[in-house]
Design a protein around this motif. Structure first.
Motif, PDB file in Angstrom:
ATOM      1  N   ASN A  27     -14.725  87.735  -7.376  1.00 37.51           N
ATOM      2  CA  ASN A  27     -14.350  87.392  -8.745  1.00 37.51           C
ATOM      3  C   ASN A  27     -13.487  86.128  -8.761  1.00 37.51           C
ATOM      4  O   ASN A  27     -12.801  85.825  -7.787  1.00 37.51           O
ATOM      5  CB  ASN A  27     -13.569  88.537  -9.387  1.00 37.51           C
ATOM      6  CG  ASN A  27     -14.421  89.785  -9.558  1.00 37.51           C
ATOM      7  OD1 ASN A  27     -15.623  89.695  -9.821  1.00 37.51           O
ATOM      8  ND2 ASN A  27     -13.807  90.948  -9.389  1.00 37.51           N
ATOM      9  N   PRO A  28     -13.503  85.393  -9.855  1.00 36.19           N
ATOM     10  CA  PRO A  28     -12.659  84.193  -9.957  1.00 36.19           C
ATOM     11  C   PRO A  28     -11.180  84.556  -9.788  1.00 36.19           C
ATOM     12  O   PRO A  28     -10.726  85.623 -10.214  1.00 36.19           O
ATOM     13  CB  PRO A  28     -12.950  83.686 -11.367  1.00 36.19           C
ATOM     14  CG  PRO A  28     -14.298  84.226 -11.705  1.00 36.19           C
ATOM     15  CD  PRO A  28     -14.354  85.576 -11.046  1.00 36.19           C
TER      16      PRO A  28
ATOM     17  N   GLU B 177     -15.022  80.179  -6.347  1.00 35.84           N
ATOM     18  CA  GLU B 177     -14.392  81.138  -7.262  1.00 35.84           C
ATOM     19  C   GLU B 177     -12.903  80.869  -7.413  1.00 35.84           C
ATOM     20  O   GLU B 177     -12.267  81.363  -8.355  1.00 35.84           O
ATOM     21  CB  GLU B 177     -14.592  82.574  -6.752  1.00 35.84           C
ATOM     22  CG  GLU B 177     -16.041  83.038  -6.720  1.00 35.84           C
ATOM     23  CD  GLU B 177     -16.717  82.711  -5.401  1.00 35.84           C
ATOM     24  OE1 GLU B 177     -17.794  83.280  -5.142  1.00 35.84           O
ATOM     25  OE2 GLU B 177     -16.163  81.903  -4.617  1.00 35.84           O
TER      26      GLU B 177
END
Length: 239
Positions: free
Chosen positions: A2-3, A29
């Motif tokens: 996830n970022p 990311e």
């Protein structure tokens, strides 16, 4: 992955650019929301925006203790921030222990593969004790040494028929205790005369017949270390 947001603490501009490039090319990311060259520049960045990851160099301005202090303060004041150490301190094992105790989730040495996507992925997934290959090799070597020491001590206890009272007696002789002091230990149920007989028996077990003449407590203790009956790692006093 996830970022996530990251702040990089690095005092060498060329290395900072290289680290930013690793994130830009290998870990898209990550958003590098700030960089700091020292402790003074870091705290305003943290007050402005708390990152998910702090990538921390240890040798800031020639001082290794600053990095450990930063890690300790970040861990105390920003507990959600994962502190991953990225350092050129490739020989300072004591420093590694100190920064892990200060709350770092891992240490990546600036040698070998450097910082990889997999390392960062493990940290962001919540893994602790993330290391790259050079430090893992050292950890495994120390582990092997520790296991070998334990095995040698176990074998010596069996081969020379050493019971717990022999070990207590030898250990306290090594610590400088007299027979009278050892006899007064709560863990030792024997008087001085019995300990003298035990010492004579130990001499017979640990020395060949031709070597037994004139063996005193000091020589007996040295022999116990040579045979791995005693270990410096376990040299402590009983009550």
């Amino acid at each position: 992955m996830n970022p996530f947001n990251v702040i990089i603490v690095e005092d060498v501009k060329l290395e900072l650019k290289g680290t930013e490039e690793i994130f830009r090319s290998d870990i898209p990311e990550a958003s590098v929301i700030g960089t700091a060259q020292n402790e003074r520049e870091l705290w305003p960045l943290l007050r402005e925006q708390v990152p998910d990851l702090l990538l921390l160099d240890l040798g800031l301005g020639g001082s290794t203790t600053v990095g450990v202090d930063i890690c300790r303060q970040v861990n105390a004041n920003y507990p959600t921030v994962k502190v991953l150490v990225f350092t050129g301190e490739i020989l300072n094992e004591r420093l590694w222990v100190e920064v892990l105790a200060a709350g770092a989730v891992g240490i990546i040495l600036k040698t070998g593969e450097l910082l990889t996507r997999n390392d960062v992925q493990l940290v962001m997934d919540g893994r602790r004790l993330v290391f790259n290959e050079p430090i893992l090799e050292k950890i495994v070597a120390r582990f092997r040494h520790a296991v070998l020491e334990e095995t040698q001590q176990t074998d010596a206890m069996i081969n020379y028929d050493i019971d717990e009272f022999d070990e207590i007696y030898l250990r306290h002789l090594a610590l400088g205790y007299t027979k009278e002091m050892i006899a007064n230990l709560r863990t030792m149920p024997f008087g001085t005369k019995s300990l003298e007989k035990r010492q004579a028996d130990l001499v017979n077990r640990l020395f060949a017949e031709r070597e037994r003449s004139g063996v005193n407590a000091t020589r007996l203790v040295v022999r116990a270390f040579q045979l791995h009956i005693l270990s410096l790692d376990n040299l402590h006093a009983d009550e």
